[in-house]
Motif scaffolding. Structure first.
Motif, short mmCIF file in Angstrom:
data_model
loop_
_atom_site.label_atom_id
_atom_site.label_comp_id
_atom_site.label_asym_id
_atom_site.label_seq_id
_atom_site.Cartn_x
_atom_site.Cartn_y
_atom_site.Cartn_z
N SER B 56 -2.64 35.66 18.13
CA SER B 56 -2.64 34.29 17.93
C SER B 56 -3.45 33.51 19.18
CB SER B 56 -1.28 33.63 17.89
OG SER B 56 -1.01 32.53 17.65
N THR B 57 -3.70 32.21 18.84
CA THR B 57 -4.45 31.39 20.00
C THR B 57 -4.17 30.09 19.98
OG1 THR B 57 -6.57 31.27 21.13
CG2 THR B 57 -6.53 30.95 18.73
N ASP B 58 -4.01 29.55 21.23
CA ASP B 58 -3.54 27.98 21.19
C ASP B 58 -4.34 27.40 22.13
OD1 ASP B 58 -1.55 27.02 19.83
OD2 ASP B 58 -0.52 28.70 20.13
N LEU B 59 -5.07 26.33 21.90
CA LEU B 59 -5.75 25.31 22.91
C LEU B 59 -4.71 24.15 23.38
CD1 LEU B 59 -8.58 25.23 23.94
CD2 LEU B 59 -9.09 23.68 21.94
N LEU B 60 -4.73 24.00 24.64
CA LEU B 60 -3.83 23.09 25.13
C LEU B 60 -4.84 22.25 26.07
CD1 LEU B 60 -1.48 24.80 24.61
CD2 LEU B 60 -0.24 23.94 26.38
N VAL B 61 -4.79 20.93 25.70
CA VAL B 61 -5.76 19.88 26.40
C VAL B 61 -4.88 18.76 27.08
CG1 VAL B 61 -7.76 18.49 26.16
CG2 VAL B 61 -7.40 20.42 24.44
N GLU B 62 -5.30 18.63 28.51
CA GLU B 62 -4.63 17.34 29.22
C GLU B 62 -4.92 16.20 28.37
OE1 GLU B 62 -6.59 16.96 32.82
OE2 GLU B 62 -5.38 15.43 33.58
N GLY B 63 -3.74 15.42 28.42
CA GLY B 63 -3.84 14.32 27.63
C GLY B 63 -3.41 14.39 26.22
N VAL B 64 -3.46 15.46 25.61
CA VAL B 64 -3.01 15.79 24.32
C VAL B 64 -1.54 16.51 24.34
CG1 VAL B 64 -3.69 16.59 21.84
CG2 VAL B 64 -5.35 15.60 23.56
N HIS B 65 -1.75 17.36 25.00
CA HIS B 65 -0.49 18.61 25.26
C HIS B 65 0.22 18.37 26.37
CE1 HIS B 65 -3.35 20.42 22.20
NE2 HIS B 65 -2.29 20.53 21.72
N PHE B 66 -0.37 17.79 27.53
CA PHE B 66 0.49 17.52 28.60
C PHE B 66 -0.14 16.41 29.53
CE2 PHE B 66 -2.67 20.83 29.64
CZ PHE B 66 -3.42 20.53 30.64
N LYS B 67 0.59 16.03 30.46
CA LYS B 67 -0.01 15.01 31.19
C LYS B 67 0.27 15.45 32.77
CE LYS B 67 0.66 10.98 28.25
NZ LYS B 67 0.73 9.74 28.12
N ARG B 68 -0.63 15.29 33.76
CA ARG B 68 -0.36 15.47 34.93
C ARG B 68 0.77 14.76 35.61
NH1 ARG B 68 -5.87 16.67 38.13
NH2 ARG B 68 -6.88 15.75 36.17
N GLU B 69 0.92 13.65 35.28
CA GLU B 69 1.93 12.97 35.74
C GLU B 69 3.18 13.30 35.31
OE1 GLU B 69 -1.12 11.87 34.10
OE2 GLU B 69 -0.30 10.19 33.46
N TRP B 70 3.24 13.95 34.17
CA TRP B 70 4.68 14.53 33.69
C TRP B 70 4.97 15.97 33.89
CZ3 TRP B 70 4.75 11.91 27.81
CH2 TRP B 70 5.05 10.64 28.10
N SER B 71 4.11 16.56 34.14
CA SER B 71 4.27 18.04 34.25
C SER B 71 3.51 18.81 35.53
CB SER B 71 3.82 18.92 32.98
OG SER B 71 4.28 18.64 31.83
N THR B 72 4.28 19.42 35.93
CA THR B 72 3.55 20.20 37.25
C THR B 72 2.63 21.35 36.79
OG1 THR B 72 5.36 22.11 37.11
CG2 THR B 72 5.84 19.92 38.44
N ALA B 73 1.70 21.84 37.62
CA ALA B 73 0.85 22.65 37.26
C ALA B 73 1.55 24.06 36.68
CB ALA B 73 -0.05 23.09 38.29
N GLU B 74 2.73 24.31 37.12
CA GLU B 74 3.51 25.72 37.09
C GLU B 74 4.03 25.32 35.47
OE1 GLU B 74 6.29 26.74 39.97
OE2 GLU B 74 7.17 28.19 38.41
N GLN B 75 4.35 24.08 35.21
CA GLN B 75 4.91 24.01 33.80
C GLN B 75 3.89 24.24 32.80
OE1 GLN B 75 6.87 20.29 35.01
NE2 GLN B 75 8.86 21.13 34.91
N VAL B 76 2.79 23.75 33.19
CA VAL B 76 1.64 23.66 32.22
C VAL B 76 1.44 24.96 31.86
CG1 VAL B 76 -0.69 23.17 31.74
CG2 VAL B 76 0.64 21.30 32.82
#
Lengths: 327, 327
Positions: B56-76
């Motif tokens: 399986s494959t998943d593409l995660l994009v900043e602003g769509v699946h996560f925000k740097r203001e909301w999540s730490t790099a480790e959480q991403v």
């Protein structure tokens, strides 16, 4: 059913196509393989692998790896498959299955995705690999991530670290074509067509990696960053010096044409240019298969000599490869 | 060696880190597995797969699946691994190997990539999967594509199409937590912490998919778009009606807190909220393993009845799931 998807066909964009409809655009119709028991449409795909599995992934981003003004959607799809399968070839592996993740802005025409899918499917067919699944999502820039899975099928994987003293270095495939095409496009030209098309979509020598492995190649690499840069990986991984003979380096016609037009050294394009996805491999003398071109030799470093790549016994002074994060 | 990479550690960005240095940040140190014969650093990784391969494959994009203001790099990093492995769990497969492709802007601090890698590695360890390779490139938005490869290891893959009349539907894992966290974050709150953290990084029930497969689950799905939307996939693939009993649906405390604060129906979050990556599966009565919560039943559609999901015998009127390309 999506009530807004009845826009005029030419006007349809991703924002008016449901995610599931979009996945269907990409995955249907698929040529399935007897190895694949579960294809697109479930949580994951299921398929058989003969021997060990071999895996590589590449991320292509609009504005970095391709431009919509320079490449058709079909060419982008073809390129995304080609650059990945070339990595399997460089291990001597047989391609089996791949997954495609696509990120794209909502205002992108759905027709772009359809043509991209046509490119993915036709290159997959050429490369002998089956599309088994994928993912789609919104993104500001068109973003393509393809992951390929191959199989060793009884052959020992050919690593970068297996070059040995006394061997010859040989290449198969194009060198300098994509760099020549990039130089032409960058100056606003659309010709020579062969070079420009090579930049838009490489033509890796499918099947040549497995042939090299069977002929006894002991080290092999996909030439993605440039011949000198990539042979440098083999040299360092193997603790060897690779010395190329410039008199043996052939300059293909489209490369010569661009170099002449730019007043530059064609060897610079052939030795430093990336993105052609030729294969470079090390063989014992006499093991080199037909179609491969011998360019140099492998030897032990002398005392205090650094491992690496030389041209005619000297360090090459030109560009050696790409740095992706530089401005 | 890169002469510009001697910037002060806090100031270091991707533009001053070589691509090869960056790949090392992501891939070192790695916990290897006996199944992996070639890890990061060659053209492709090589590893053993027991039975069929599952991918399986998943593409995660900043602003769509996560925000740097909301999540730490480790959480991403953790989230990118978790959402993928959940798909293998949903097939009843055992995780084996994964590849990570990262696109990022040159001005991104190298420390972000280091922390992202820490998250990737720690979640991989929790999930029992090994990082075997990857790719890095420049991109305007941070873009993460993870592809996971699992193995069937003697078990038959559990598809979406295997639900049968008379079975019960059960879930394992969190429902509504991530949606509650998203609702809280979207209104500027940072609490309840459990819900907000669940939005930043899901906690799939690792190992539960294999347990369900061994207990006899005949259909299973990863709840990524919302329980009703994802059970809808099982219902349609199986040609069945799934009827949930709302009295059996538990509302966990963080979900209840957010619903109360917003004055909204907590069932809306539990039935419609995505991104928790719980598992939903269909079992014969009596086969449901410990830890799974029975929520409803599977039955044949009546004459002229559409297949799909009902709540207390009726079509649910709320939000059923996500559409990724809508504004």
């Amino acid at each position: 059913m999506d009530p807004s998807s009845d826009a005029a066909p030419g006007q349809e964009t991703l924002a008016t196509t449901s995610e599931f409809g979009l996945i269907e655009q990409i995955t249907q119709p698929l040529v399935m393989s007897p190895a694949v028991s579960v294809g697109p449409g479930d949580d994951a795909a299921v398929y058989l692998v003969n021997g060990s599995a071999v895996t590589s992934t590449d991320l292509l981003v609009e504005g970095v790896h391709f431009k919509r003004e320079w490449s058709t959607a079909e060419q982008v799809g073809r390129k995304a498959v080609a650059v990945n399968v070339a990595d399997l070839e460089a291990m001597g592996a047989r391609p089996v299955a791949m997954v495609v993740a696509l990120g794209a802005p909502g205002e992108l025409a759905t027709s772009w995705v359809r043509e991209f899918s046509t490119g993915v499917r036709s290159e997959a067919e050429a490369a002998g690999i089956v599309l088994v699944g994928g993912d789609t999502t919104a993104a500001r820039d068109i973003t393509v991530c393809i992951t390929v899975i191959g199989e060793t099928a009884g052959r020992t994987p050919v690593l970068r670290s297996g070059a040995a003293s006394g061997q010859v270095v040989a290449v198969r495939g194009r060198l300098g074509w994509a760099a020549a095409g990039l130089a032409a496009l960058g100056r606003g030209f659309r010709s020579p067509r062969a070079a420009v098309d090579a930049q838009r979509c490489p033509q890796p020598p499918y099947g040549a990696g497995r042939e090299a492995a069977e002929a006894g190649a002991t080290a092999m690499i996909d030439v993605s960053d440039g011949l000198l840069a990539d042979l440098g990986h083999i040299a360092r991984a193997s603790g060897m010096v690779i010395d190329l003979d410039s008199a043996r380096v052939e300059v293909d016609e489209p490369v010569a044409t661009v170099a002449a037009a730019l007043g530059s050294d064609p060897l610079e394009l052939v030795l430093g240019g990336g993105e052609d996805h030729a294969l470079a491999a090390c063989f014992e003398v006499g093991d080199v298969p037909d179609g491969w071109q011998v360019l140099g030799r492998v030897r032990e470093p002398e005392q205090d000599e650094e491992v690496g790549v030389l041209v005619d016994g000297r360090v090459w002074q030109g560009q050696q490869g790409w740095q992706h994060f530089r401005g």
